[in-house]
Structures are given as C-alpha cells and as structure tokens.
Design an enzyme around this catalytic site. Structure first.
Site, PDB file in Angstrom:
ATOM      1  N   SER A  90       0.838  -1.198   0.000  1.00  0.00           N
ATOM      2  CA  SER A  90       0.000   0.000   0.000  1.00  0.00           C
ATOM      3  C   SER A  90       0.870   1.244   0.000  1.00  0.00           C
ATOM      4  CB  SER A  90      -0.852  -0.026   1.275  1.00  0.00           C
ATOM      5  OG  SER A  90      -1.385   1.246   1.538  1.00  0.00           O
ATOM      6  N   TYR A 146      -1.988  -1.411  10.915  1.00  0.00           N
ATOM      7  CA  TYR A 146      -2.280  -1.924   9.571  1.00  0.00           C
ATOM      8  C   TYR A 146      -1.154  -1.535   8.615  1.00  0.00           C
ATOM      9  CZ  TYR A 146      -3.739  -1.499   4.771  1.00  0.00           C
ATOM     10  OH  TYR A 146      -3.734  -1.551   3.401  1.00  0.00           O
ATOM     11  N   LYS A 161       1.998  -3.783   6.332  1.00  0.00           N
ATOM     12  CA  LYS A 161       2.431  -3.690   4.928  1.00  0.00           C
ATOM     13  C   LYS A 161       3.918  -3.345   4.867  1.00  0.00           C
ATOM     14  CE  LYS A 161      -1.566  -4.695   3.367  1.00  0.00           C
ATOM     15  NZ  LYS A 161      -1.773  -6.043   2.826  1.00  0.00           N
TER      16      LYS A 161
HETATM   17  N1  UFG Z   1     -12.677  11.069   3.688  1.00  0.00           N
HETATM   18  C1  UFG Z   1     -13.624  11.975   4.086  1.00  0.00           C
HETATM   19  N2  UFG Z   1     -14.762  11.502   4.661  1.00  0.00           N
HETATM   20  C2  UFG Z   1     -14.994  10.157   4.827  1.00  0.00           C
HETATM   21  C3  UFG Z   1     -14.010   9.238   4.403  1.00  0.00           C
HETATM   22  C4  UFG Z   1     -12.861   9.736   3.848  1.00  0.00           C
HETATM   23  O1  UFG Z   1     -13.464  13.197   3.956  1.00  0.00           O
HETATM   24  O2  UFG Z   1     -16.050   9.808   5.374  1.00  0.00           O
HETATM   25  C5  UFG Z   1     -11.441  11.566   3.073  1.00  0.00           C
HETATM   26  C6  UFG Z   1     -10.207  11.241   3.888  1.00  0.00           C
HETATM   27  O3  UFG Z   1     -10.000  12.229   4.869  1.00  0.00           O
HETATM   28  C7  UFG Z   1      -9.143  11.231   2.817  1.00  0.00           C
HETATM   29  C8  UFG Z   1      -9.880  10.727   1.577  1.00  0.00           C
HETATM   30  O4  UFG Z   1     -11.263  10.929   1.849  1.00  0.00           O
HETATM   31  O5  UFG Z   1      -8.717  12.521   2.562  1.00  0.00           O
HETATM   32  C9  UFG Z   1      -9.645   9.264   1.293  1.00  0.00           C
HETATM   33  O6  UFG Z   1      -9.901   8.531   2.487  1.00  0.00           O
HETATM   34  P1  UFG Z   1     -10.039   6.934   2.474  1.00  0.00           P
HETATM   35  O7  UFG Z   1     -10.344   6.532   3.871  1.00  0.00           O
HETATM   36  O8  UFG Z   1     -10.954   6.504   1.387  1.00  0.00           O
HETATM   37  O9  UFG Z   1      -8.599   6.481   2.036  1.00  0.00           O
HETATM   38  P2  UFG Z   1      -7.190   6.692   2.748  1.00  0.00           P
HETATM   39  O10 UFG Z   1      -6.341   7.393   1.753  1.00  0.00           O
HETATM   40  O11 UFG Z   1      -7.298   7.287   4.078  1.00  0.00           O
HETATM   41  O12 UFG Z   1      -6.818   5.192   2.997  1.00  0.00           O
HETATM   42  C10 UFG Z   1      -6.237   4.451   2.007  1.00  0.00           C
HETATM   43  C11 UFG Z   1      -6.541   2.962   2.185  1.00  0.00           C
HETATM   44  C12 UFG Z   1      -5.887   2.432   3.413  1.00  0.00           C
HETATM   45  C13 UFG Z   1      -4.443   2.835   3.458  1.00  0.00           C
HETATM   46  C14 UFG Z   1      -4.296   4.313   3.308  1.00  0.00           C
HETATM   47  C15 UFG Z   1      -2.872   4.702   3.304  1.00  0.00           C
HETATM   48  O13 UFG Z   1      -7.926   2.757   2.280  1.00  0.00           O
HETATM   49  O14 UFG Z   1      -5.970   1.040   3.360  1.00  0.00           O
HETATM   50  O15 UFG Z   1      -4.887   4.712   2.085  1.00  0.00           O
HETATM   51  O16 UFG Z   1      -2.614   5.897   2.731  1.00  0.00           O
HETATM   52  F1  UFG Z   1      -3.865   2.508   4.625  1.00  0.00           F
END
Ligand code: UFG
Length: 342
Positions: free
Chosen positions: A126, A152, A156
């Site tokens: 990831s 988590y 990775k």
């Molecule tokens: N976000 C919101 N509201 C929500 C959910 C997400 O504003 O309800 C925003 C988050 O703050 C972020 C973006 O949307 O800016 C993406 O969030 P995600 O949770 O979809 O994805 P992440 O980038 O946080 O997480 C992903 C993978 C994880 C991994 C992570 C590492 O899902 O498995 O990237 O960077 F660990």
C-alpha cells in the site's frame, strides 16, 4: 495445461476483480478465502461473470497444515497474496489481531513457496508505506518509506521487508510488492464490488451509501489542508485497472529467474475529496448531502503515484477514469440493495 494461480483473499474486493482478470487472461485462479471478511454473494457474482463457478478453498491463510495441503494438490504458476485485514482504525484498537493475521499469513505462504518450489509471488502492499511524503507529493518507488500511522500500515511495511529479506536468502524466487493507491469502483456488470462491513471508512463507499440513504451525510474530514481546495488529495484507481495490474505482474514474474521489484499501482493523478464529490454528483445526477468536519487523525495531506515504473516494467497503465469509477461504484451500491434484501 491449466495455469493455476493461488489467490488468497480471492473473495474480497480487489481479489474478486483479480480473479475475473486472471480468467480473462487464460489463468485458472484457485481462491483461498475463509469469508471472514468477504461475502458469499461474491461467488454468485463471479460464477455469473465467468460462466462457471471458480475453484474455492475455504481456509484461513494462517492454517499451516491446510495451506500445505493446497500446495501439495496444485502446481502453482504464481501466488497473489491479498488475504489480510485492512481497516486502519480497527488496527489501532486491535494491533495483535493485525500483526498476527497479516504477518503470519504472509510467512505461511512464503514458507510453502520455498518448500514446494513455487517461484512467483505478488504481494498487496500500500502507498501507506510512504507515510506523509516530505516535499514532493508524487511518489516514486525510490521515495523513502516513512513509518505509517497505524498497525495496519506497519503490517504492509514489515510485509515488504519480509519479502525483501526472503528474496536475499532465496535469490531464485520472483517476488513483487505492489503498492496500491486508493482502489475505487466496481466491475461494470455490478455483479461484484466492495461489501463494506459496518460503517465504511473509505470515501467512495461512504459517498454512495450517503446518496442511497444508508448514511445520514458525508463528513469531509478537514478543509484547511494546504491543497487546491483545502481537502486531502489521493490517487483513486479503478479496481478493474488495479486487478489487471496483478495479471501483468504474474506474466512479468513468469519469465524471470530471480527477481525482486516494488511497483506503485496508481493513475499518476491526484484528486481532492471535493473533486470526487463533484464527479459523483455530475456523473450520477445524485445530490450528495455533505458538510465539512474536523481533520481525521492520521490522514496524509496529499499523495499520488508516479506510475512510470508500472508502465515500463509491467506494460500496464490505468485506463479507466474517475468518471467510470463513480458510475460503477454507484451502480454497485444500487445493486447491493438487492443483495441485502436476500
Ligand atoms: N474522507 C472523508 N470523509 C470520509 C471518508 C474519507 O473526507 O467519510 C477523506 C479522507 O480524509 C481522505 C480521503 O477521503 O482525505 C480518502 O480517504 P479513504 O479513507 O478513502 O482512504 P485513505 O487514503 O485514508 O486510505 C487508504 C486505504 C488504506 C491505506 C491508506 C494509506 O484505504 O488502506 O490509504 O494511505 F492505509
């Protein structure tokens, strides 16, 4: 002769799409999944898409005797190892569950590969291993790793290290870490897709669940980041494109005599949270209820892939767009109602 590929976690979100892509490219996937984090409806969907039921072995990837028996039964062309826990927040509350499952599963697979002389492995890593990139937000595989923000993420990070060390000790193996960016969307048929368990953590399922009325409203986590519109930036990649990257990886590894590579799998383009909301609204015609909230702890401000290595080495690049992803995610969400009613 059948070209068997073991797909651990093959009933999961990325795994099931990869199973389809493998079959489309002449491979016979063997799914290893114990359905603890997957829905059996996926198998019905796969059966419809493929025209026949795929091979499924219901087993915990950490089961030493059980996994050994699978290696005794099949001569695998390669392994794609997806089976792992993936909820960032849960991993903070239950670190041992994550370290146990994610690391023991990987070690079990690698041990059997060595014992049974199976050479080729693709590991689900990831972009979390980059942590918050210092300076340039477009990361190449040479960008230094940073400590991730969650157990988590560490599974990775350590998983990659276990693979690298295993390669050093066994230089005839062909091992590849694929660093995924943010997978979104679903198969065009709406027969397979993501089944979030409980309240979704990720942006896209939260958007589609809000639009359909399962969630009250979307909270955009923070609008004071130093980005174009104040919201975080990620590289959202369509899961069908991501799935195909695994097939290209297996093809690449099959021709090697000792190889270790780490490759980013992203589109090369970053999108803000607001851009995703706006793409969803304009492509689906749905008005989304959302508001700004506080920053979510642990969120990286901005990161997107430099995807040049994937293009050069795997001859792979993302073909589908954010528009495709929001439409496919929305169609899948609508289809999920039928599954939930079953
Ligand atoms: N976000 C919101 N509201 C929500 C959910 C997400 O504003 O309800 C925003 C988050 O703050 C972020 C973006 O949307 O800016 C993406 O969030 P995600 O949770 O979809 O994805 P992440 O980038 O946080 O997480 C992903 C993978 C994880 C991994 C992570 C590492 O899902 O498995 O990237 O960077 F660990």
């Amino acid at each position: 002769m059948e070209k068997y590929v073991l797909v651990t976690g093959g009933a999961g979100y990325i795994g099931s799409h990869t199973v389809v892509s493998l079959v489309e490219n002449g491979y016979t996937p063997v799914i290893l999944d114990d359905f603890r984090n997957a829905n059996r409806v996926v198998i019905d969907g796969l059966t419809k898409i493929l025209g026949k039921k795929p091979i499924i072995i219901e087993l915990d990837v950490c089961d030493q005797n059980g996994v050994k028996e699978i290696f005794e039964s099949y001569k695998f062309e390669g392994i794609i190892h997806f089976a792992a826990y993936k909820a960032v927040g849960e991993s903070v509350d239950e670190p041992l569950k994550y370290y146990q499952n994610n690391l023991m599963g990987l070690i079990n697979i690698l041990s059997n590969m060595i014992e049974f002389n199976v050479k080729n492995l693709v590991f689900s890593s990831s972009c979390t291993v980059y942590g918050e990139p210092k300076g340039i937000k477009e990361v190449t595989e040479e960008t230094p790793k940073n400590f991730p923000n969650s157990p988590y993420g560490f599974t990775k990070w350590i998983g990659e290290q276990i693979i690298e060390d295993t390669f050093k000790a066994n230089p005839s193996l062909n091992l590849m870490n694929l660093r995924y960016f943010n997978p979104v969307g679903a198969h065009k048929s709406s027969l397979i897709g993501e089944f979030p368990i409980g309240k979704p953590n990720n942006l896209m399922p939260y958007i589609t669940q809000t639009a359909i009325g399962k969630q009250e409203e979307l909270i955009v986590f923070g609008n004071d980041y130093p980005t174009i519109d104040g919201t975080c930036i990620r590289d959202y990649i369509h899961v069908v494109d991501l799935a195909y990257a695994h097939v290209k990886a297996i093809v690449f590894l099959a021709g090697k005599f000792g190889s270790f590579e780490t490759i980013n799998i992203g589109t090369g383009k970053g999108s803000s949270v607001l851009e995703i909301i706006s793409a969803f609204e304009s492509e689906t015609g749905q008005k989304l209820k959302w508001k700004y909230g506080k920053r979510r702890s642990g969120d990286v401000t901005e990161i997107f892939a430099n995807a040049t290595k994937a293009k050069n080495i795997l001859e792979w690049e993302a073909k589908l767009s954010i528009k495709d992803a929001v439409i496919d995610a929305w169609n899948w969400e609508k289809k999920l109602i039928e599954h939930n009613e079953k």
